[in-house]
Scaffold this motif. Sequence first.
Motif, mmCIF file in Angstrom:
data_model
loop_
_atom_site.group_PDB
_atom_site.id
_atom_site.type_symbol
_atom_site.label_atom_id
_atom_site.label_comp_id
_atom_site.label_asym_id
_atom_site.label_seq_id
_atom_site.Cartn_x
_atom_site.Cartn_y
_atom_site.Cartn_z
ATOM 1 N N TYR A 143 -17.966 6.214 7.121
ATOM 2 C CA TYR A 143 -17.109 7.385 6.899
ATOM 3 C C TYR A 143 -17.716 8.233 5.805
ATOM 4 C CZ TYR A 143 -13.297 10.463 5.772
ATOM 5 O OH TYR A 143 -12.539 11.595 5.553
ATOM 6 N N PRO A 144 -17.870 9.532 6.055
ATOM 7 C CA PRO A 144 -17.628 10.207 7.340
ATOM 8 C C PRO A 144 -18.698 9.832 8.358
ATOM 9 C CG PRO A 144 -18.602 11.727 5.772
ATOM 10 C CD PRO A 144 -18.339 10.471 5.014
ATOM 11 N N VAL A 145 -18.329 9.849 9.626
ATOM 12 C CA VAL A 145 -19.283 9.472 10.666
ATOM 13 C C VAL A 145 -20.414 10.490 10.745
ATOM 14 C CG1 VAL A 145 -19.592 9.044 13.134
ATOM 15 C CG2 VAL A 145 -17.522 8.234 11.974
ATOM 16 N N PHE A 146 -20.061 11.778 10.727
ATOM 17 C CA PHE A 146 -21.052 12.846 10.844
ATOM 18 C C PHE A 146 -21.189 13.573 9.504
ATOM 19 C CE2 PHE A 146 -19.161 12.208 15.046
ATOM 20 C CZ PHE A 146 -20.300 11.894 15.767
ATOM 21 N N CYS A 147 -22.386 14.064 9.222
ATOM 22 C CA CYS A 147 -22.682 14.690 7.941
ATOM 23 C C CYS A 147 -21.792 15.916 7.696
ATOM 24 C CB CYS A 147 -24.145 15.087 7.882
ATOM 25 S SG CYS A 147 -24.572 16.078 6.426
ATOM 26 N N PRO A 148 -21.009 15.928 6.624
ATOM 27 C CA PRO A 148 -20.129 17.077 6.372
ATOM 28 C C PRO A 148 -20.894 18.348 6.018
ATOM 29 C CG PRO A 148 -20.048 15.508 4.545
ATOM 30 C CD PRO A 148 -20.824 14.848 5.644
ATOM 31 N N THR A 149 -22.069 18.212 5.398
ATOM 32 C CA THR A 149 -22.853 19.397 5.059
ATOM 33 C C THR A 149 -23.311 20.132 6.313
ATOM 34 O OG1 THR A 149 -23.649 18.428 2.992
ATOM 35 C CG2 THR A 149 -24.911 20.260 3.894
ATOM 36 N N GLY A 207 -16.860 23.673 29.217
ATOM 37 C CA GLY A 207 -17.663 24.696 28.566
ATOM 38 C C GLY A 207 -17.324 24.904 27.100
ATOM 39 N N GLU A 208 -16.213 24.334 26.648
ATOM 40 C CA GLU A 208 -15.795 24.512 25.258
ATOM 41 C C GLU A 208 -16.700 23.717 24.316
ATOM 42 O OE1 GLU A 208 -11.544 24.687 22.909
ATOM 43 O OE2 GLU A 208 -11.789 23.190 24.508
ATOM 44 N N LEU A 209 -16.977 24.294 23.145
ATOM 45 C CA LEU A 209 -17.755 23.612 22.121
ATOM 46 C C LEU A 209 -16.822 22.798 21.232
ATOM 47 C CD1 LEU A 209 -20.243 26.420 21.025
ATOM 48 C CD2 LEU A 209 -20.690 24.492 22.546
ATOM 49 N N VAL A 210 -17.277 21.602 20.879
ATOM 50 C CA VAL A 210 -16.485 20.697 20.038
ATOM 51 C C VAL A 210 -17.398 20.076 18.986
ATOM 52 C CG1 VAL A 210 -14.923 18.723 19.970
ATOM 53 C CG2 VAL A 210 -15.011 20.155 22.023
ATOM 54 N N LEU A 211 -16.906 20.027 17.752
ATOM 55 C CA LEU A 211 -17.605 19.336 16.676
ATOM 56 C C LEU A 211 -16.829 18.064 16.361
ATOM 57 C CD1 LEU A 211 -18.355 22.352 14.296
ATOM 58 C CD2 LEU A 211 -19.825 21.379 16.041
ATOM 59 N N PRO A 212 -17.204 16.922 16.947
ATOM 60 C CA PRO A 212 -16.445 15.689 16.715
ATOM 61 C C PRO A 212 -16.577 15.217 15.276
ATOM 62 C CG PRO A 212 -18.501 15.194 17.842
ATOM 63 C CD PRO A 212 -18.400 16.689 17.779
ATOM 64 N N ASP A 213 -15.574 14.463 14.816
ATOM 65 C CA ASP A 213 -15.642 13.925 13.460
ATOM 66 C C ASP A 213 -15.465 12.409 13.414
ATOM 67 O OD1 ASP A 213 -12.961 13.729 14.046
ATOM 68 O OD2 ASP A 213 -12.261 14.916 12.352
ATOM 69 N N ASP A 214 -15.361 11.787 14.589
ATOM 70 C CA ASP A 214 -15.230 10.326 14.615
ATOM 71 C C ASP A 214 -15.832 9.798 15.908
ATOM 72 O OD1 ASP A 214 -14.573 7.804 13.730
ATOM 73 O OD2 ASP A 214 -12.463 8.261 13.383
ATOM 74 N N LEU A 215 -16.026 8.486 15.970
ATOM 75 C CA LEU A 215 -16.726 7.906 17.115
ATOM 76 C C LEU A 215 -16.246 6.483 17.364
ATOM 77 C CD1 LEU A 215 -20.467 8.258 17.959
ATOM 78 C CD2 LEU A 215 -19.504 5.974 17.838
ATOM 79 N N ASN A 245 -24.302 18.129 -0.219
ATOM 80 C CA ASN A 245 -23.204 17.560 -0.988
ATOM 81 C C ASN A 245 -22.576 16.393 -0.241
ATOM 82 O OD1 ASN A 245 -22.086 18.974 1.082
ATOM 83 N ND2 ASN A 245 -20.681 20.197 -0.158
ATOM 84 N N CYS A 246 -23.438 15.587 0.380
ATOM 85 C CA CYS A 246 -22.978 14.434 1.138
ATOM 86 C C CYS A 246 -23.675 13.178 0.610
ATOM 87 C CB CYS A 246 -23.272 14.619 2.630
ATOM 88 S SG CYS A 246 -25.026 14.927 2.958
ATOM 89 N N GLU A 274 -27.380 6.553 17.867
ATOM 90 C CA GLU A 274 -28.135 7.559 17.123
ATOM 91 C C GLU A 274 -27.601 7.775 15.711
ATOM 92 O OE1 GLU A 274 -30.119 10.677 20.325
ATOM 93 O OE2 GLU A 274 -28.407 11.324 19.127
ATOM 94 N N VAL A 275 -26.294 8.011 15.606
ATOM 95 C CA VAL A 275 -25.725 8.337 14.303
ATOM 96 C C VAL A 275 -25.818 7.155 13.341
ATOM 97 C CG1 VAL A 275 -23.347 7.737 14.973
ATOM 98 C CG2 VAL A 275 -23.763 9.386 13.125
ATOM 99 N N PHE A 276 -25.684 5.921 13.844
ATOM 100 C CA PHE A 276 -25.773 4.740 12.984
ATOM 101 C C PHE A 276 -27.206 4.548 12.475
ATOM 102 C CE2 PHE A 276 -22.545 3.273 16.316
ATOM 103 C CZ PHE A 276 -21.478 3.851 15.632
ATOM 104 N N LEU A 277 -28.165 4.768 13.352
ATOM 105 C CA LEU A 277 -29.566 4.634 12.954
ATOM 106 C C LEU A 277 -29.963 5.715 11.957
ATOM 107 C CD1 LEU A 277 -31.041 3.799 16.473
ATOM 108 C CD2 LEU A 277 -30.737 2.211 14.569
ATOM 109 N N ALA A 278 -29.427 6.914 12.137
ATOM 110 C CA ALA A 278 -29.701 7.989 11.179
ATOM 111 C C ALA A 278 -29.214 7.594 9.786
ATOM 112 C CB ALA A 278 -29.027 9.285 11.631
ATOM 113 N N LYS A 279 -28.058 6.948 9.700
ATOM 114 C CA LYS A 279 -27.545 6.498 8.405
ATOM 115 C C LYS A 279 -28.484 5.474 7.775
ATOM 116 C CE LYS A 279 -22.534 7.215 8.537
ATOM 117 N NZ LYS A 279 -22.480 8.302 9.502
#
Length: 310
Positions: free
Chosen positions: A148-154, A117-125, A284-285, A208-213
Amino acid sequence: MQTDLAVIGGSETHRLILSQAPPGRGSRIKNFFAIRKKLGRIKTPFGKSSPIFQIRINSDGRANDFLLLCRHGDKGYQIAAPFVNYRANLYALKQLGVTKIIAWSGPGALKKKYRVGELVLPDDLVDETKKREDTFFKNTGLGFVRQYPVFCPTLTGYLKKVLRERLIKFQSGGTYVCTEGPRLETPAEIKKFVSFGGDLVGMTLAPEVFLAKELEICYTALCYVSNYAEGVYPGKKTFKPGVLFEGLLDGLDRKKLDETLNLFPQIFAKIIKAIAQPPKPKINCQCQSYLERYRKSGLINKDWYKNFRD
């Protein structure tokens, strides 16, 4: 289209949003979702996307729209993760004017430091998928972009801000291991993932994240821990047929998970307000410039849609 923000939802989306969102213009009720338009499955050069809806949400008396893409279908878990058409999904959102994506995913925990149930904001994959189409530039020399970064910092920063303001506990950072599926992982595979630094294991964030990039879209993920992976708690070995995860999720954990999922509308109401209403977040990304090297060299067209043909 009046929104550049999309949410990619998992299998709980239809219950958490669509079931609360009758067609219409919305209402003055706080955090009320309303379907503005069902866009359906969008045709793209890579096939049809998953169903997409334009959703209006009233938060604090003010309306904002966003697009909701139901990754696995709009009537439950209709299509498993390895069979989702990720390229069509991302292309369709880009075609509709989306520049920012928040992905919703429910991975399992690889370590005891996490709670169901805990929420997590991952920063790597770590990508452990095997058969998925993970680039729009197949059979070309393009697509060589930094991860890098894998996920958008903004966007990640705005998620953290909203969660802290709402006093909602979450863990910041962590490595998400994306497996092929649809089967769950073996105990030995879980040990392997832990050995190279994995924290969570799921089936949806790659590619998903790679295609978004490749489409220069800001993309981040908000995860909720849905269970403990095989072998994390050796006591959870009893096989229970007919229930979710066949025994990996016990009754107490299920209650905690439901409590988190029921916060979903409240959380996203605040996130969408923070991103969609003035002052909008200052970007700012580098998400919008991943292909700049190719543009400068003339290898790709400035009209983005001319670059992405299968």
